[in-house]
Design a protein around this motif. Sequence first.
Motif, PDB file in Angstrom:
ATOM      1  N   ALA A 330      46.142  37.158  35.834  1.00 44.11           N
ATOM      2  CA  ALA A 330      45.500  36.539  36.999  1.00 44.11           C
ATOM      3  C   ALA A 330      44.714  35.308  36.547  1.00 44.11           C
ATOM      4  N   PRO A 331      44.451  34.356  37.468  1.00 40.32           N
ATOM      5  CA  PRO A 331      43.777  33.126  37.053  1.00 40.32           C
ATOM      6  C   PRO A 331      42.296  33.291  36.711  1.00 40.32           C
ATOM      7  N   THR A 332      41.633  34.325  37.248  1.00 36.05           N
ATOM      8  CA  THR A 332      40.206  34.487  36.941  1.00 36.05           C
ATOM      9  C   THR A 332      39.914  35.951  36.610  1.00 36.05           C
ATOM     10  N   GLU A 333      38.764  36.169  35.933  1.00 39.20           N
ATOM     11  CA  GLU A 333      38.375  37.542  35.582  1.00 39.20           C
ATOM     12  C   GLU A 333      38.139  38.372  36.847  1.00 39.20           C
ATOM     13  N   LEU A 334      37.571  37.700  37.853  1.00 40.13           N
ATOM     14  CA  LEU A 334      37.282  38.384  39.116  1.00 40.13           C
ATOM     15  C   LEU A 334      38.563  38.983  39.693  1.00 40.13           C
ATOM     16  N   LEU A 335      39.621  38.173  39.711  1.00 35.72           N
ATOM     17  CA  LEU A 335      40.899  38.643  40.266  1.00 35.72           C
ATOM     18  C   LEU A 335      41.548  39.688  39.374  1.00 35.72           C
ATOM     19  N   ALA A 336      41.414  39.489  38.059  1.00 34.74           N
ATOM     20  CA  ALA A 336      41.988  40.473  37.141  1.00 34.74           C
ATOM     21  C   ALA A 336      41.325  41.832  37.394  1.00 34.74           C
ATOM     22  N   ASN A 337      40.007  41.806  37.548  1.00 33.26           N
ATOM     23  CA  ASN A 337      39.265  43.043  37.841  1.00 33.26           C
ATOM     24  C   ASN A 337      39.756  43.702  39.116  1.00 33.26           C
ATOM     25  N   GLN A 338      39.985  42.867  40.119  1.00 33.86           N
ATOM     26  CA  GLN A 338      40.395  43.393  41.413  1.00 33.86           C
ATOM     27  C   GLN A 338      41.786  44.037  41.343  1.00 33.86           C
ATOM     28  N   HIS A 339      42.726  43.339  40.676  1.00 34.39           N
ATOM     29  CA  HIS A 339      44.075  43.915  40.507  1.00 34.39           C
ATOM     30  C   HIS A 339      43.970  45.246  39.766  1.00 34.39           C
ATOM     31  N   PHE A 340      43.114  45.253  38.740  1.00 35.49           N
ATOM     32  CA  PHE A 340      42.972  46.464  37.932  1.00 35.49           C
ATOM     33  C   PHE A 340      42.460  47.620  38.796  1.00 35.49           C
ATOM     34  N   ARG A 341      41.460  47.326  39.639  1.00 34.75           N
ATOM     35  CA  ARG A 341      40.923  48.383  40.511  1.00 34.75           C
ATOM     36  C   ARG A 341      41.990  48.923  41.472  1.00 34.75           C
ATOM     37  N   THR A 342      42.862  48.018  41.962  1.00 35.95           N
ATOM     38  CA  THR A 342      43.938  48.459  42.861  1.00 35.95           C
ATOM     39  C   THR A 342      44.950  49.326  42.101  1.00 35.95           C
ATOM     40  N   LEU A 343      45.284  48.900  40.881  1.00 39.37           N
ATOM     41  CA  LEU A 343      46.399  49.532  40.162  1.00 39.37           C
ATOM     42  C   LEU A 343      46.020  50.832  39.456  1.00 39.37           C
TER      43      LEU A 343
END
Length: 702
Positions: A330-343
């Motif tokens: 993902a382009p930012t840590e914020l988004l990476a965190n969010q994808h991780f929480r979903t997955l």
Amino acid sequence: MSRPSSLDPLFRSLHAIKGVGDKLAALLSRFFGAPEGQEAIALDILMHMPSGVVDRSRQVGIAEAYLNQIVTLRLHIDRHQPPPRGKPHVPHRVFAHDQTGDVQLVFFRAQGGWVEKALPVGEERFVSGQIGFFNGEKQITHPDYIVEADKFDTLPLVEPVYPLTNGLSSKALAKLVRQVVETVPALPEWIDDATIAERRWPSFGEAMRAVHLPANPAEAELWSPARMRLAYDEYLAGQLTLQLIRSSMVAAHGVARQFTGEITEKVTAALPFSLTEGQQQAVEDIRADLAKPERMSRLLQGDVGAGKTVVALMAMAAAAESGAQSAMMAPTELLANQHFRTLKPLCEAAGLGCELLTGKMPAGERRAILARIASGETTIVVGTHALFQSGVVFHDLGLTVVDEQHRFGVHQRLALSDKGRHTDLLVMTATPIPRTLVLTHFGDMAVSVLRQKPKGRQPIDTAVLSIKDYGRVVARLQARLAEGAQAFWVCPLVEESEHLEVVAAEDRFAELRKVFGDQVALVHGRMSAAAKDEVMSRFAANELKLLIATTVIEVGVDVPNASIMIIEHAERFGLAQLHQLRGRVGRGSQRSACLLLYKEPLSDTARARLDTIKSTEDGFEIAERDLELRGQGDVLGTRQSGMPGYRLAVPDVHRHLLDFAHEDAKAALAVNPGLVGERGEALRTLLYLFRKDQAIQLIRAG
């Protein structure tokens, strides 16, 4: 093979051209955007297209020269009337005639006697310029050209007009253009004879001559055969490049994956909803790609909230069934965190090891995760581009998923796929990209589109209000927050200055704090990532009711309870941005609202933008409209990121040629993948001409 020597005249530095000194060369290098430390070359001048023409071909008698027309007259010079001494503001007048009447030529502040020299009494001169009237007499103020009778052929009767920069005169540029056009070599023809005959196109050299040195105004029009031919050439070079990238990524590197179905079934069972038709179709497309021996290179387009992450998860689960790891970037840590929480919970339900890897982790934790990735214990890794730094070693990376691709281009696509020698690539974007742009920027990729919203998504009520209604808006907001809602309040960039941007958001924050106290917080681009994340997570946890933000929240923040989006100065945002921002709400079960606050006066374009957003939530429709209103470089935010901006092709006029070029490039490489033989050499010449050297290296590899 290196660049054919026939092209050398076009690749010489501007210093080699007569009349170009250091100062002009430096000015042109800046103007043409030559790479740091390099000079512009003759080719830059050749590719600099005129924006229109001045037609001086109207050669009439003075009697038939009408007001505001541009004419070319053959005049007999009668007398001069210089300004009286000490009155420099009075113009120098020259009286002249032909058989049909009289005309005056007017020069302001003409010092040094040059007017007398240029227009000697008793002689004939050709004079070209615009006819004006003064006291009932015809006159030409500051003629564009004055030419001796025997040098008439040096007067350009059809004169192209070029975009200029400070310090560059059109005459100086026209002179350079003429010199460069004279040196265009005879090139081998890369378009087949049938096409040339059918479209009545000239050769490349003839086309350049017609556009830069037109014999009549029609030759230089955007829809003239010459300009069409050049636009097609530029598109063809771009499409060949994309096809070559595709074949070098796809060529026999892949692994034909086999699926057992057991992991995907577990994931499907763990999902709280069933997949939409579009999601299902996309998953099938991806599985078909993974099962083939070539590498997958697919673009997954879906509007904000169309459920791309779940499609990606199904793809990663399928890869896991064949024993391979997947990386999601993902382009930012914020988004990476969010994808991780979903997955994470879905992966756990299916027995898949899923880890988050970001740049900010404590060293010990990071080492442990890296060890699990290297051993293969971890199947799915989510992170930022830190995933592709040298210290990260995968056991067997089979699939790379990239979120928000438009942030990086073709070069990065190649670098990414080097991590896993046989990696399949899935790229996701929430920016709905119109078809023309998909072809120009992603012509090397297969495309899946998610058009439906997942079930349970609420429509968003969009209203447009003047900022004069600020008081009403705040009162309404108070009532909604008291009922338990959460809201975003977005402030724009002001004057493109980071400093001012923060002031604008801070002023608004100070105002709203008087009303909402510590229920309100602020995020902006100049805060540290940690500070931003802290505020965002408090908002996500419903500790804060109102979040004031600059556009940092544009991409991907997911707070299902937030149901109100207020965008201040909405007239300053682009359509795509407004659409992305609005997509931050409407993610939960309650009905959501988006308020666009504007400040008078509104320009027509701004009004059209606000009307579009109000009337539709379909991102694709919005993107097509955006393309019409803004032109294509802006839609993808590519003005900055060095994506191919066109110099010869004008998308509005030449768009249909892109489809031809796309098909022709595919066909050419299908018959002649190594670009060998006469036709192959000609196509290589085309690639050099449009500086696609990177693509030429790929042919050799192929």
